[in-house]
Motif scaffolding. Structure first.
Motif, short mmCIF file in Angstrom:
data_model
loop_
_atom_site.label_atom_id
_atom_site.label_comp_id
_atom_site.label_asym_id
_atom_site.label_seq_id
_atom_site.Cartn_x
_atom_site.Cartn_y
_atom_site.Cartn_z
N HIS A 279 54.40 -20.19 -17.01
CA HIS A 279 54.81 -19.03 -16.22
C HIS A 279 55.65 -19.35 -15.00
CE1 HIS A 279 51.11 -17.11 -18.18
NE2 HIS A 279 52.18 -16.89 -18.90
N ALA A 280 56.45 -20.41 -15.07
CA ALA A 280 57.40 -20.66 -13.99
C ALA A 280 58.29 -19.43 -13.87
CB ALA A 280 58.24 -21.89 -14.31
N GLY A 281 58.54 -18.98 -12.65
CA GLY A 281 59.38 -17.81 -12.44
C GLY A 281 58.60 -16.51 -12.42
N MET A 282 57.30 -16.57 -12.69
CA MET A 282 56.49 -15.36 -12.61
C MET A 282 56.15 -15.16 -11.14
SD MET A 282 53.38 -13.76 -12.38
CE MET A 282 51.93 -14.72 -12.83
N GLU A 283 56.59 -14.05 -10.58
CA GLU A 283 56.43 -13.86 -9.13
C GLU A 283 55.44 -12.75 -8.78
OE1 GLU A 283 60.39 -13.20 -7.58
OE2 GLU A 283 60.94 -15.31 -7.78
N LEU A 393 51.13 -11.18 -17.66
CA LEU A 393 52.25 -10.27 -17.86
C LEU A 393 52.91 -10.47 -19.23
CD1 LEU A 393 54.17 -10.11 -14.45
CD2 LEU A 393 52.69 -8.37 -15.47
N ASP A 394 52.88 -11.70 -19.69
CA ASP A 394 53.50 -11.97 -21.00
C ASP A 394 52.47 -11.90 -22.12
OD1 ASP A 394 52.01 -14.28 -20.79
OD2 ASP A 394 53.63 -15.62 -21.40
N GLU A 398 52.98 -17.45 -23.67
CA GLU A 398 53.37 -18.82 -23.35
C GLU A 398 52.18 -19.77 -23.53
OE1 GLU A 398 55.53 -19.15 -19.71
OE2 GLU A 398 55.71 -21.33 -19.88
N GLU A 401 51.88 -20.42 -27.25
CA GLU A 401 52.94 -21.31 -27.74
C GLU A 401 52.68 -22.76 -27.37
OE1 GLU A 401 56.44 -17.96 -27.26
OE2 GLU A 401 56.67 -19.90 -26.26
N PHE A 426 53.93 -7.15 -21.33
CA PHE A 426 54.25 -5.86 -20.72
C PHE A 426 55.76 -5.67 -20.73
CE2 PHE A 426 50.07 -6.59 -18.71
CZ PHE A 426 49.49 -5.36 -18.95
N ILE A 428 59.28 -4.21 -19.00
CA ILE A 428 59.77 -4.40 -17.64
C ILE A 428 59.33 -3.24 -16.73
CG2 ILE A 428 62.06 -3.38 -18.15
CD1 ILE A 428 61.38 -6.31 -15.80
N ARG A 429 59.35 -2.05 -17.26
CA ARG A 429 58.98 -0.93 -16.38
C ARG A 429 57.48 -0.87 -16.16
NH1 ARG A 429 62.74 3.97 -18.09
NH2 ARG A 429 61.89 4.90 -16.19
N THR A 431 55.85 -3.55 -15.68
CA THR A 431 55.64 -4.53 -14.60
C THR A 431 55.99 -3.91 -13.25
OG1 THR A 431 57.84 -5.54 -14.63
CG2 THR A 431 56.23 -6.42 -16.16
N PHE A 432 57.00 -3.03 -13.21
CA PHE A 432 57.29 -2.35 -11.94
C PHE A 432 56.06 -1.53 -11.52
CE2 PHE A 432 62.15 -1.83 -12.99
CZ PHE A 432 62.30 -3.20 -12.92
N ASN A 435 53.38 -3.79 -10.18
CA ASN A 435 53.70 -4.21 -8.81
C ASN A 435 53.35 -3.11 -7.82
OD1 ASN A 435 54.66 -6.76 -9.46
ND2 ASN A 435 56.77 -6.08 -9.69
#
Lengths: 591, 591
Positions: A279-283, A393-394, A398, A401, A426, A428-429, A431-432, A435
């Protein structure tokens, strides 16, 4: 080897031939035997007498082969050690020898190490000794201090398998993590990396690369996780200071299970770049790197050192907020504080020794002149339901895998079963939306804290919360079921430090008499509480420490550590920490 | 109306009957006629003589009906106004009267207003006057100061249609934005909301609810956007201080096109909660709320006031970093600074008056004893390609849904054509990848800045960058094509302030002689540059201001405003700002 090349320890780097289709057991065997071979290069540091598998408490064995002088060295906290190194009472070489010796035995007792680089460490220590001799000055504030590093943090030249078969022998770091780079600048001596669990998303420590790490106070129990290699090693005096990471409790839980001090700062204060993990880049929810140590003051030694080199200039997400040691030292902290105690999070009531520790801490704080009120718990179950969505979130894609050829250990299975959304990513929306839920939740908790002003007599809202770290002490392996006491503070991003209060001794245990402050739930409120409540048996948790947690408001790192000093002092005044467990069962004077 | 209820202006709230299926023109007509009706309640403030549509420069008309005393009032900057209000030289009522008067005419000249609440404002001003009289004290640091608010920022009791037909009459705020709440606490008087464009993602100001806002210096040109209602109003002296928002240039561009000062802080310093707009919960790239004003010192007045009330206690994403006015005032700013000038971003070369302004600023800074070097531009096209993906993580889905019955205005069409990924939403793991690209980019720029240390003689890296704000001055309507001079600093999250340097007067224009500092590209490097290069004609841009931008490192808001003061002073020393345009064409002494 000159200082300039001290971090190039590639001679230990194994062949880079990649065995993609090897069954995982082969990679594990190779990894374990490589480690064993490294320890065997120093047979004098290995345990002289074998310890039977059945021996539960092995905590006294790690230093059993040390000289008195070596024992003195490994009993120093990091702050005292750097002072003594600077004043040349100890050489860096003798210090690292002592720690390598204890670390070797710690590995044999608890399986806490992953990568080992004693040769490089000793060469580095010799360089530092020469530097001090030649210049009369220390290289930096951690001159000669051995520091252990959690496996998933990049240390140049070494594998970063992070508990994943898929990464074993394929993840040699070409660059240090920023925290590691900073440690080197400060003069620290790196010598070992320590175990973390498969997925990192676990509060125990077990993976298929190196196996399970156990609790040296009681090997039937977990040392906690995910920084469990650190906690086992430091508790055994095999390291004076270690760095872990925490996205749901992974510094605080292992520190707490092992009677240590540990600190999770707010996101953005402590260097964090240079970790290997899924999850690198998961903020949406971000972990924090931080110290595990054997004294409160070592936590601020670490933070102060990290920020001394202005890491925000090289790691953009870091906040340019210089460390204010004067606050840690008490400046601008009011004399009379108001603490709020979280007795029960409304989901899982803590086991009796933890409630007793809260009670005794309350007494100690009152005796020291502070105010103590109750913290009204707010939505710990909802917080968990939300943070677990952010973790996944994914949908766990990952993780799956990465583990095609790497069976799930039991705690991975458990957390994967917590994955929401039927394991699907999820959109993209969505995830919004998540958040926004996170921000709404953070706002609720901030408001809740603001509202305590009406219940204090200080004219301020409460200064800190004192809380359990978990509902249990160090649990039997594979039984962790509830993160709500720690992950809650990741969700809202508040700094939290854990500290030891007592030691649970089954032989001398009598149930504590609980004051009216704590109202026990009549019957289990949910399945998790049912499970954890049924787990309670004084014998099960024999011989492990009892820690608590102090929580402050976001970005108030210095104030939290300053208040930690105050709590520590209050507890010392009240109780002799070597005998605290015998106080269990005393009626509360303020009941 | 008492102070306690000052913000409940619902008497202006139109019927809540929702006309979902009304053609958009009906909603527009209703919205526009409601606004007209409100202005007609004060006929004395309307323009006495009609202004022909063909009149381009209307900048002198807004104050044409004022008394000398009123003219004095509306020529004060906010700082001077609050001083004079506090010393009772002006009453709050006479101040708001003057501003309402000018705002009314400004609306007639440029179509800059959306919601209007003069009655509430006057009642509030009267309350404030009584408060000062009764207590002898101002209510707060902005006592009696009129402040205008960009449409998409929530003001309790008023519609927040934000340029969307879908939201007209359906978005009455039940709560103030945190910045608005803070303004009220500080004693500000709210009286109007100002236009923003459809989508908010535009550097011009046009929507189907209220129509297009024009530039009062030359109505054939744009006032900029998205805070273009603010810039037109403030330039016309219809407001002393306004709040806008900036996620790609939306404060800086309109402030620059109108000869104002504007400030985009780093994310997390200035209150931001309480905005209406698409993509709530999108955290990959976050906008910033900030001031537009007529003096540099008003920018810090705004920031200082915002942070004075500890907004981080009620808005969790805010950083607890108190405002350090002493730095703005010069403390700890070195006497000799090193500025780096960004002459050309490598994608679109700026029009001649902007290059000339850079040249003259360089001369002024050298004359004031500072060092000036070149900023080597780095990957502005790549930065745009990345940020546009972050703007459109959902592929533009939400924009399209919102506009089912709301035709795209030309700049919406243009930006929608920039949407990557064929207008499809990114998957969750693609967003993780984009976040990593963003962090990699931020790291690159930080490293690039660090490396300037080798080129300065100060012993430090450069203190600030001086840059164009755009490649053009205020452009003809619907021709904006390049955001790279502003959006770049949103991507890396660096604070940036814009400031006026000159005024472009076509009649007195002679092409500036450019020094060797600037190397013009031989021929257009890309289609955008071709378009913008072909646009240049001194006549086209007649009578508009020339601004520049000063950029500092992340979270160095106070230092940027402190250096802005230094640049301002250097420019004043060199040139009389009322005549600067006549200096165009002078050879550069340091060429």
């Amino acid at each position: 080897m000159g200082l300039a090349t001290h971090d190039d320890g590639r001679r230990h780097e194994p062949s880079t031939r990649i065995i993609d289709d090897a069954p995982w057991q082969k990679l594990r065997d190779r990894k374990v035997s490589d480690r064993e071979a490294l320890l065997n290069t120093r047979p004098q540091w290995r345990l002289k007498a074998p310890v039977p598998e059945s021996a539960k408490d092995v905590s006294h064995l790690s230093i059993s082969q040390l000289t008195d002088r070596e024992k003195e060295i490994v009993h120093c906290d990091a702050t005292s050690l750097v002072q003594r190194l600077a004043s040349r009472r100890y050489t860096a070489v003798e210090v690292i020898h002592a720690y390598c010796h204890v670390a070797t035995i710690s590995q044999e007792l608890t399986n806490c190490l992953t990568e080992i680089f004693f040769d490089e460490a000793i060469a580095r220590a010799a360089e530092l000794d020469r530097h001090l001799k030649d210049t009369g000055e220390v290289l930096g504030p951690l001159h000669g201090l051995p520091v252990s590093i959690k496996d998933h943090i990049y240390v140049r030249g070494y594998d970063t398998s992070t508990g994943y078969i898929a990464w074993a022998y394929k993840s040699v770091a070409t660059k240090d993590a920023v925290a590691v780079e900073t440690l080197r600048k400060a003069g620290a001596v790196l010598y070992v990396k320590t175990a973390n669990p498969q997925t990192l998303l676990s509060l125990e420590t077990n993976n298929n690369v190196f196996g399970r790490t156990v609790n040296p106070f009681n090997r039937a129990l977990s040392p906690g996780g995910s920084s469990g290699g650190e906690s086992a090693l430091i508790a055994l005096h095999g390291s004076p200071l270690g760095i872990g990471t925490d996205i749901g409790g992974s510094i605080r839980i292992p520190a707490a299970y092992m009677g240590l001090y540990g600190f999770k700062a707010s996101v953005g204060r402590i260097p964090h770049a240079g970790l290997r993990g899924p999850h690198a880049g998961m903020e949406a929810i971000i972990g924090v790197l931080g110290p595990l140590a054997r004294s409160a003051r070592d936590l601020s030694l670490f933070c102060r050192t990290m920020l001394q080199y202005e890491p925000w200039l090289i790691e953009p997400p870091l906040l340019e907020i210089p460390w204010k040691q004067s606050i840690v030292d008490g400046q601008s902290i009011p004399k009379r504080l108001c603490f709020a105690i979280l007795w029960d999070d409304g989901v899982v009531t803590p086991h009796p020794p933890i409630l007793d520790a809260l009670q005794r801490t309350k007494r100690a704080l009152l005796a020291a002149g502070h105010e103590v009120i109750d913290w009204i718990p707010m939505e710990h179950q909802a917080a968990w339901d939300l943070i677990v969505k952010l973790y996944f979130l994914d949908g766990g894609e990952e993780y799956r895998e990465l583990q095609v050829n790497d069976p799930m250990v039991p705690q991975t299975e458990w957390i994967m079963n917590q994955a929401p959304n039927d394991g699907k990513p999820f959109g993209i929306r969505e995830t919004f939306q998540l958040n926004q839920e996170k921000e709404t939740f953070r706002h609720k908790v901030a408001t809740h804290w603001n509202e305590t002003k009406s219940r204090t007599t200080t004219g301020r809202f409460v200064d800190a919360i004192i809380s359990p770290v978990a509902a249990t002490l160090a649990p039997p392996h594979d039984t962790t079921r509830w993160w709500g006491y720690t992950s809650y503070w990741n969700l809202v991003d508040y700094p939290a430090a854990v500290f030891p209060v007592a030691h649970h001794d089954a032989r001398n245990y009598t149930p504590p008499k609980l004051s009216a402050d704590f109202v026990a739930p009549g019957s289990p409120r949910n399945d998790i509480e049912k499970f954890i409540s049924a787990q309670w048996n004084p014998e099960t948790y024999d011989n492990v420490p009892v820690n608590l947690q102090i929580i402050g408001r976001r970005l108030n790192e210095e104030k939290v550590l300053g208040m930690l000093n105050i709590v520590d002092k209050a507890l010392d005044r009240k109780v002799d920490t070597s005998t605290v467990s015998t106080l269990n069962g005393q009626p509360s004077p303020d009941a």
